[in-house]
Write a protein that holds these residues in place. Structure first.
Motif, short mmCIF file in Angstrom:
data_model
loop_
_atom_site.label_atom_id
_atom_site.label_comp_id
_atom_site.label_asym_id
_atom_site.label_seq_id
_atom_site.Cartn_x
_atom_site.Cartn_y
_atom_site.Cartn_z
N UNK A 122 54.47 16.40 57.66
CA UNK A 122 54.57 17.86 57.58
C UNK A 122 53.97 18.54 58.79
N UNK A 123 53.99 19.85 58.77
CA UNK A 123 53.50 20.66 59.89
C UNK A 123 52.09 21.18 59.62
N UNK A 124 51.20 20.93 60.56
CA UNK A 124 49.81 21.32 60.40
C UNK A 124 49.68 22.84 60.27
N UNK A 125 48.83 23.26 59.35
CA UNK A 125 48.55 24.68 59.11
C UNK A 125 47.15 25.00 59.61
N UNK A 126 47.00 26.17 60.20
CA UNK A 126 45.67 26.57 60.69
C UNK A 126 44.74 26.83 59.50
N UNK A 127 43.58 26.17 59.54
CA UNK A 127 42.59 26.31 58.47
C UNK A 127 41.39 27.10 58.96
N UNK A 128 40.57 27.55 58.05
CA UNK A 128 39.34 28.26 58.43
C UNK A 128 38.35 27.25 58.99
N UNK A 129 37.34 27.75 59.70
CA UNK A 129 36.32 26.87 60.26
C UNK A 129 35.60 26.09 59.15
N UNK A 130 35.31 26.77 58.05
CA UNK A 130 34.63 26.13 56.93
C UNK A 130 35.47 25.00 56.36
N UNK A 131 36.78 25.24 56.21
CA UNK A 131 37.68 24.21 55.67
C UNK A 131 37.79 23.03 56.63
#
Length: 223
Positions: A122-131
């Protein structure tokens, strides 16, 4: 004058745990930066000076001694840089989770001799720094447990980006263990479960003696 009323406030354990973890991560980040930018740069300056001295020495015995010292410094610089990356990969925030894991797996294999097959679907999704930090720490802990206890030379890490969730499966083909007994103690596995809970994720751990262990973690993706 009326009696004062005292209300006993119960602390939110989840908030406390989250605060402690965040504080730890900030300190780890600071130490990693100091190792890379401070200690690492200082060692490199000494290394460059040793190279200059080596080139200016004519006496064979002294030249060999300085050469040996230079090699030791070079190895130390590499170890410091690897430690800094292991503590807090610089690519984790700038390039994302997958890039950071690729860098870490290179170090992991070189350190422990365990080959990890990384599969990304799949295509990587931008996550929060905490995640990003939480997922990295969870995978790091799971891989550390494999190195310490699994007695195996192979593992597999599958990262699947679905429409509404991120699924990560970490599997080894080692000795296995009693999950219930392990979770009854304050182990790294308990930390994995708590970390995922604090970012609204889930974790399932399954293991069979002599057949290996599988850790599945899922994180809802909110757009």
């Amino acid at each position: 004058m009326g009696k004062e009323r005292w209300i006993k406030m119960q602390p939110d354990k989840n908030k406390i745990s989250s605060y402690i973890i965040q504080s730890q991560e900030q300190e780890i980040k600071r130490i990693a930066l100091e190792l890379h930018e401070g200690v690492g740069q200082t060692l490199y300056s000494v290394y460059s000076g040793m190279q200059f001295i080596e080139s200016a020495i004519d006496q064979p015995e002294m030249k060999k001694y300085v050469e040996d010292m230079t090699h030791i410094l070079e190895k130390t610089i590499q170890e410091v840089r690897l430690l800094a990356v292991e503590l807090h990969p610089p690519t984790l925030i700038t390039l994302g989770f997958i890039s950071a894991m690729k860098s870490y797996l290179t170090i992991y294999t070189a350190t422990y001799g365990i080959e990890v097959d990384l599969e990304v679907l799949g295509n990587e999704v931008q996550l929060s720094e905490k995640e990003n930090i939480t997922l990295f720490r969870v995978c790091q802990e799971a891989l550390a447990n494999i190195a310490l206890y699994a007695d195996t030379s192979k593992a597999k890490l599958t990262v699947t980006w679905e429409h509404d969730r991120l699924l990560i499966v970490i599997k080894d083909f080692g000795s296995g263990f009693d999950v219930g007994k392990a979770l009854s103690k304050a182990t790294g596995l308990s930390a994995i479960i708590e970390r995922m809970y604090l970012i609204n994720g889930k974790c399932i751990i399954s293991s069979q003696i002599n057949e290996g262990t599988t850790i599945e973690i899922a994180l809802p993706l909110i757009y």
